[in-house]
Motif scaffolding. Sequence first.
Motif, PDB file in Angstrom:
ATOM      1  N   HIS A 125      31.936  36.590  31.121  1.00  0.00           N
ATOM      2  CA  HIS A 125      32.260  35.241  31.589  1.00  0.00           C
ATOM      3  C   HIS A 125      33.368  34.583  30.768  1.00  0.00           C
ATOM      4  N   SER A 126      33.897  35.271  29.767  1.00  0.00           N
ATOM      5  CA  SER A 126      34.934  34.690  28.922  1.00  0.00           C
ATOM      6  C   SER A 126      36.243  34.555  29.697  1.00  0.00           C
ATOM      7  N   PRO A 127      37.103  33.606  29.310  1.00  0.00           N
ATOM      8  CA  PRO A 127      38.385  33.418  30.012  1.00  0.00           C
ATOM      9  C   PRO A 127      39.253  34.673  30.086  1.00  0.00           C
ATOM     10  N   PRO A 128      39.407  35.466  28.998  1.00  0.00           N
ATOM     11  CA  PRO A 128      40.219  36.682  29.135  1.00  0.00           C
ATOM     12  C   PRO A 128      39.660  37.653  30.175  1.00  0.00           C
ATOM     13  N   ALA A 129      38.330  37.809  30.204  1.00  0.00           N
ATOM     14  CA  ALA A 129      37.730  38.723  31.181  1.00  0.00           C
ATOM     15  C   ALA A 129      37.945  38.207  32.600  1.00  0.00           C
ATOM     16  N   ARG A 130      37.859  36.894  32.790  1.00  0.00           N
ATOM     17  CA  ARG A 130      38.079  36.317  34.117  1.00  0.00           C
ATOM     18  C   ARG A 130      39.505  36.577  34.591  1.00  0.00           C
ATOM     19  N   VAL A 131      40.453  36.472  33.669  1.00  0.00           N
ATOM     20  CA  VAL A 131      41.855  36.688  34.044  1.00  0.00           C
ATOM     21  C   VAL A 131      42.097  38.148  34.397  1.00  0.00           C
ATOM     22  N   ILE A 132      41.625  39.051  33.523  1.00  0.00           N
ATOM     23  CA  ILE A 132      41.872  40.480  33.739  1.00  0.00           C
ATOM     24  C   ILE A 132      41.211  40.967  35.021  1.00  0.00           C
ATOM     25  N   ALA A 133      40.011  40.438  35.332  1.00  0.00           N
ATOM     26  CA  ALA A 133      39.262  40.906  36.499  1.00  0.00           C
ATOM     27  C   ALA A 133      39.707  40.256  37.798  1.00  0.00           C
ATOM     28  N   HIS A 134      40.683  39.340  37.745  1.00  0.00           N
ATOM     29  CA  HIS A 134      41.139  38.712  38.985  1.00  0.00           C
ATOM     30  C   HIS A 134      41.924  39.726  39.810  1.00  0.00           C
ATOM     31  N   PRO A 135      41.783  39.723  41.139  1.00  0.00           N
ATOM     32  CA  PRO A 135      42.480  40.715  41.959  1.00  0.00           C
ATOM     33  C   PRO A 135      43.993  40.735  41.786  1.00  0.00           C
ATOM     34  N   THR A 136      44.616  39.585  41.533  1.00  0.00           N
ATOM     35  CA  THR A 136      46.071  39.558  41.362  1.00  0.00           C
ATOM     36  C   THR A 136      46.495  40.344  40.134  1.00  0.00           C
ATOM     37  N   VAL A 137      45.794  40.144  39.018  1.00  0.00           N
ATOM     38  CA  VAL A 137      46.111  40.878  37.793  1.00  0.00           C
ATOM     39  C   VAL A 137      45.802  42.363  37.974  1.00  0.00           C
ATOM     40  N   ALA A 138      44.655  42.665  38.595  1.00  0.00           N
ATOM     41  CA  ALA A 138      44.296  44.070  38.833  1.00  0.00           C
ATOM     42  C   ALA A 138      45.314  44.754  39.735  1.00  0.00           C
ATOM     43  N   LEU A 178      39.599  48.732  37.679  1.00  0.00           N
ATOM     44  CA  LEU A 178      39.712  47.280  37.666  1.00  0.00           C
ATOM     45  C   LEU A 178      39.988  46.747  39.065  1.00  0.00           C
ATOM     46  N   PHE A 179      40.892  47.402  39.798  1.00  0.00           N
ATOM     47  CA  PHE A 179      41.212  46.926  41.146  1.00  0.00           C
ATOM     48  C   PHE A 179      40.034  47.149  42.096  1.00  0.00           C
ATOM     49  N   ALA A 180      39.389  48.312  42.011  1.00  0.00           N
ATOM     50  CA  ALA A 180      38.232  48.561  42.871  1.00  0.00           C
ATOM     51  C   ALA A 180      37.111  47.559  42.576  1.00  0.00           C
ATOM     52  N   HIS A 181      36.914  47.242  41.295  1.00  0.00           N
ATOM     53  CA  HIS A 181      35.901  46.253  40.917  1.00  0.00           C
ATOM     54  C   HIS A 181      36.261  44.872  41.444  1.00  0.00           C
ATOM     55  N   ALA A 182      37.533  44.492  41.330  1.00  0.00           N
ATOM     56  CA  ALA A 182      37.955  43.165  41.770  1.00  0.00           C
ATOM     57  C   ALA A 182      37.820  43.002  43.282  1.00  0.00           C
ATOM     58  N   VAL A 183      38.003  44.092  44.020  1.00  0.00           N
ATOM     59  CA  VAL A 183      37.965  44.002  45.486  1.00  0.00           C
ATOM     60  C   VAL A 183      36.555  44.202  46.024  1.00  0.00           C
ATOM     61  N   ALA A 184      35.833  45.207  45.545  1.00  0.00           N
ATOM     62  CA  ALA A 184      34.560  45.551  46.199  1.00  0.00           C
ATOM     63  C   ALA A 184      33.468  45.981  45.239  1.00  0.00           C
ATOM     64  N   GLY A 185      33.606  45.699  43.957  1.00  0.00           N
ATOM     65  CA  GLY A 185      32.601  46.156  43.006  1.00  0.00           C
ATOM     66  C   GLY A 185      31.273  45.432  43.141  1.00  0.00           C
ATOM     67  N   PRO A 186      30.154  46.136  43.019  1.00  0.00           N
ATOM     68  CA  PRO A 186      28.837  45.486  43.069  1.00  0.00           C
ATOM     69  C   PRO A 186      28.429  44.836  41.756  1.00  0.00           C
ATOM     70  N   ASP A 187      29.137  45.135  40.665  1.00  0.00           N
ATOM     71  CA  ASP A 187      28.822  44.525  39.376  1.00  0.00           C
ATOM     72  C   ASP A 187      29.201  43.047  39.386  1.00  0.00           C
ATOM     73  N   PRO A 188      28.575  42.237  38.509  1.00  0.00           N
ATOM     74  CA  PRO A 188      28.896  40.811  38.468  1.00  0.00           C
ATOM     75  C   PRO A 188      30.362  40.572  38.134  1.00  0.00           C
ATOM     76  N   ALA A 189      30.957  39.616  38.850  1.00  0.00           N
ATOM     77  CA  ALA A 189      32.364  39.256  38.646  1.00  0.00           C
ATOM     78  C   ALA A 189      32.502  37.758  38.853  1.00  0.00           C
ATOM     79  N   PRO A 190      32.420  36.975  37.786  1.00  0.00           N
ATOM     80  CA  PRO A 190      32.433  35.516  37.928  1.00  0.00           C
ATOM     81  C   PRO A 190      33.692  34.961  38.573  1.00  0.00           C
ATOM     82  N   SER A 191      34.845  35.620  38.383  1.00  0.00           N
ATOM     83  CA  SER A 191      36.095  35.079  38.908  1.00  0.00           C
ATOM     84  C   SER A 191      36.508  35.696  40.235  1.00  0.00           C
ATOM     85  N   ARG A 192      35.625  36.473  40.848  1.00  0.00           N
ATOM     86  CA  ARG A 192      36.003  37.150  42.091  1.00  0.00           C
ATOM     87  C   ARG A 192      36.154  36.137  43.228  1.00  0.00           C
ATOM     88  N   PRO A 193      37.297  36.105  43.907  1.00  0.00           N
ATOM     89  CA  PRO A 193      37.488  35.161  45.019  1.00  0.00           C
ATOM     90  C   PRO A 193      36.772  35.626  46.275  1.00  0.00           C
TER      91      PRO A 193
END
Length: 279
Positions: A125-138, A178-193
Amino acid sequence: MDHHLPAHEGHTAGGGAAEVLLPALVLAAVACAYLLLVRRACRRNPALGWSRWRTAGFLTGVALLGVALLPPVAPFAHEDFRGHMVQHMLIGMYAPLALVLAAPVTLLLRTLPASRGRQLTAVLHSPPARVIAHPTVALALSTGSLAALYLTPLFRAVTADPAAHWLLHAHFLLSGCLFAHAVAGPDPAPSRPGVRTRLVHLGVAIAAHAVISQLIYGGFLVDIPSPAHQVRGGAEIMYYGGDIAELLLAVALVATWRPAPRSRPRRGTDARQTAPATV
């Protein structure tokens, strides 16, 4: 264009013993670690258990990495651009999707002690993780890096250095996950749109893959030290192989999507608001 990819120093047709043994041992250790976590999760909560499909998905991802990093694909990738592209598809697109759908973070959270689980959740849930896990960055890290690799002298430099080539494999794998997680990953992703935004990013990835593969096929702006027929063959593998991988990712997005629950009005409130006025 040169006649062949630059060979790595000490590389033989069958691959050195270290080039075969080390990846095989690492992949076997990763698979065993996942299976041990599955066993621990099932012992801790037998009623909840763990999905066999997720376990099969993780083992499939590890097997795909094995195909890419071991003979006969690995020696072929050193000698032929088409082999390199097969390796890239397996490491950067197909294996990541299988690994991500196995929900390794969720499995880890189920097996860690409560204090460690809270620490991991805080990191996610940290800000760096939210940024990295965003689909645009991925998207920029996975698909955007392909333009830098194939349209600049970077590919020539990377393939001439064994250490840099392994770093390239690591980049393909991590950015693909990272991209697969950002788009369709079942793991928790707080910043996923939302789903629409993720579909847009997937569409951009499809278009970018198509454009880059067509530039490679036509020999425009590329710097790839391989014969023209190998370059065209590699471009075709990238074009059609990328389409299939992205179609599978779209299917995974639909399969893992869950509509947000609608909030129900409290009893009595809705009735008072909708009941007709009495005279």
